[in-house]
Design a protein around this motif. Structure first.
Motif, mmCIF file in Angstrom:
data_model
loop_
_atom_site.group_PDB
_atom_site.id
_atom_site.type_symbol
_atom_site.label_atom_id
_atom_site.label_comp_id
_atom_site.label_asym_id
_atom_site.label_seq_id
_atom_site.Cartn_x
_atom_site.Cartn_y
_atom_site.Cartn_z
ATOM 1 N N LEU A 97 0.867 -1.172 0.000
ATOM 2 C CA LEU A 97 0.000 0.000 0.000
ATOM 3 C C LEU A 97 0.906 1.224 0.000
ATOM 4 N N ARG B 42 2.455 -2.559 6.906
ATOM 5 C CA ARG B 42 1.436 -3.600 6.695
ATOM 6 C C ARG B 42 0.605 -3.880 7.931
ATOM 7 N N TRP C 9 -2.971 -2.396 7.821
ATOM 8 C CA TRP C 9 -4.021 -2.790 6.885
ATOM 9 C C TRP C 9 -4.012 -4.283 6.541
ATOM 10 N N MET C 10 -3.206 -5.054 7.257
ATOM 11 C CA MET C 10 -3.152 -6.487 7.010
ATOM 12 C C MET C 10 -2.961 -7.217 8.339
ATOM 13 N N LEU D 120 -6.616 -9.010 4.516
ATOM 14 C CA LEU D 120 -6.624 -7.557 4.481
ATOM 15 C C LEU D 120 -7.619 -7.011 5.507
ATOM 16 N N TYR E 137 -9.474 0.058 7.007
ATOM 17 C CA TYR E 137 -8.302 0.914 6.787
ATOM 18 C C TYR E 137 -7.966 0.998 5.300
ATOM 19 N N LEU E 138 -8.033 -0.136 4.614
ATOM 20 C CA LEU E 138 -7.682 -0.181 3.203
ATOM 21 C C LEU E 138 -8.608 0.710 2.384
ATOM 22 N N HIS E 139 -9.906 0.640 2.653
ATOM 23 C CA HIS E 139 -10.876 1.442 1.902
ATOM 24 C C HIS E 139 -10.611 2.937 2.089
ATOM 25 N N VAL F 71 -7.345 4.038 0.220
ATOM 26 C CA VAL F 71 -7.515 4.156 -1.235
ATOM 27 C C VAL F 71 -8.354 5.383 -1.572
ATOM 28 N N LEU G 98 -3.046 0.556 -3.950
ATOM 29 C CA LEU G 98 -2.813 -0.816 -3.521
ATOM 30 C C LEU G 98 -2.165 -1.574 -4.673
#
Length: 355
Positions: free
Chosen positions: A63, A72, A75-76, A90, A94-96, A99, A105
């Motif tokens: 990311l 990491r 978000w992982m 994942l 957090y990832l959403h 982005v 990503l």
């Protein structure tokens, strides 16, 4: 997407870029016809499948935000279970949000995570006679996560979702941080394919919408050229530019094999009407003939066959996947002889028989 579909799509992409050889005379762009293939939809499904797949290696994901990799652990999640197996997943929330803020990503070696992408990668390797790999980039921002840069390998860009803005230097091999005034400046839409030669500066940015693209990196005859340069360096000589036929022959001597298994057919000799049959080598074989025999060099071995098998071997070595029924329809062999050839190929591992 079957192996046959993937191979046909790979041929369409390379033909759209100008020919069936590695694009080598500058930046090229392929825009599919209005009624063109929807193979990119299958590849996009492969991306979503890889994201949802548990147990993928953490190193397959990065990311990148504002030019830096995000730790990491944010978000992982990873845990060790089932002995020494590492489970990773994942963290969507957090990832959403990352982005949405403009982070990118990156999924490295997507071909290892999804069969559809793997089949396309294998098809391109076969056609380009090149070592290849597939990375995926997902972003929803407008800014570039990587700024102007160049790569040490050739690349094919496949736009799968949304629009992505590409600026590619018109001077092939120029690693300048300033792009030439007449550089390519286009927004790619789904289905479009862009060829970017190695060492060519480019800048990529989003358009403020969710966008997904694949980058197929490849190096034609890479392993063979490296071996040739190393051998000449040992004796203090400069390696000459190898002859294309010599390169093809040397590539056929490499043991590299496509992914896939033929266990059932290899042990029982049985094939069904829908059994999918593919040539097993990662790169095309080298075939020679005399009055009575056919000699096939593949994966470091030489296989001597009856000359009457030439047409069927030609069908199989095109690189795509055929069902047994399709092979029957196109082959000139009696059914018993064709079954014997397929069983022999599975046992001796120059054919992959699946299903």
């Amino acid at each position: 997407m079957t192996g046959f579909d993937a191979f046909a799509h790979a041929q369409t992409l390379l033909a759209g870029l100008g020919d069936h050889e590695p694009p080598a005379d500058g930046v090229r762009l392929h825009e599919p016809a209005a009624d063109g293939t929807t193979a990119h939809d299958a590849l996009l499904d492969g991306v979503w499948s890889a994201l949802a797949r548990p147990g993928a290696l953490a190193t397959n994901f990065r990311l990148v935000e504002s030019g830096r990799q995000v730790d990491r652990s944010r978000w992982m999640r990873s845990r060790v279970g089932d002995g020494e197996v590492l489970h990773t997943a994942l963290v969507p929330a957090y990832l959403h949000s990352a982005v949405e803020r403009g982070a990118t990503l990156v999924i490295s070696h997507l071909e290892a995570l999804d069969e559809r992408v793997m089949l396309l990668c294998e098809a391109l390797e076969y056609l380009l006679r090149a070592r290849a790999w597939v990375n995926c980039y997902i972003t929803a921002g407008e800014n570039s996560a990587f700024d102007v840069h160049s790569d040490d390998h050739d690349a094919l860009i496949l736009q799968l979702l949304g629009r992505k803005h590409w600026e590619v230097d018109s001077r092939v091999g120029a690693r300048s941080r300033d792009l030439a005034p007449d550089s390519l400046d286009r927004v790619l839409t789904p289905g479009m394919c862009l060829s970017v030669p190695r060492d060519t500066a480019h800048r990529v940015s989003g358009t403020g919408e969710l966008t997904v693209h694949l980058t197929v990196g490849y190096e034609p005859f890479a392993d063979v050229r490296e071996e040739t340069r190393a051998a000449h360096a040992l004796v203090g000589r400069t390696a000459p530019d190898p002859d294309p036929e010599w390169l093809t022959t040397r590539l056929a001597l490499r043991p590299d094999r496509r992914a896939g298994a033929s266990l059932r057919s290899a042990l029982t000799g049985e094939v069904g009407s829908g059994t999918r049959i593919r040539w097993a080598s990662r790169y095309p074989p080298y075939v020679t003939t005399d009055d009575e025999h056919l000699t096939v060099t593949t994966m470091g071995r030489r296989i001597r066959l009856d000359r009457r098998l030439e047409h069927t071997i030609t069908l199989l070595t095109r690189g795509g996947a055929l069902t047994y029924d399709e092979l029957v329809a196109d082959s000139d062999l009696p059914d018993a002889d064709l079954r014997a050839l397929v069983a022999f190929g599975a046992r001796n591992d120059f054919l992959i028989c699946e299903g």
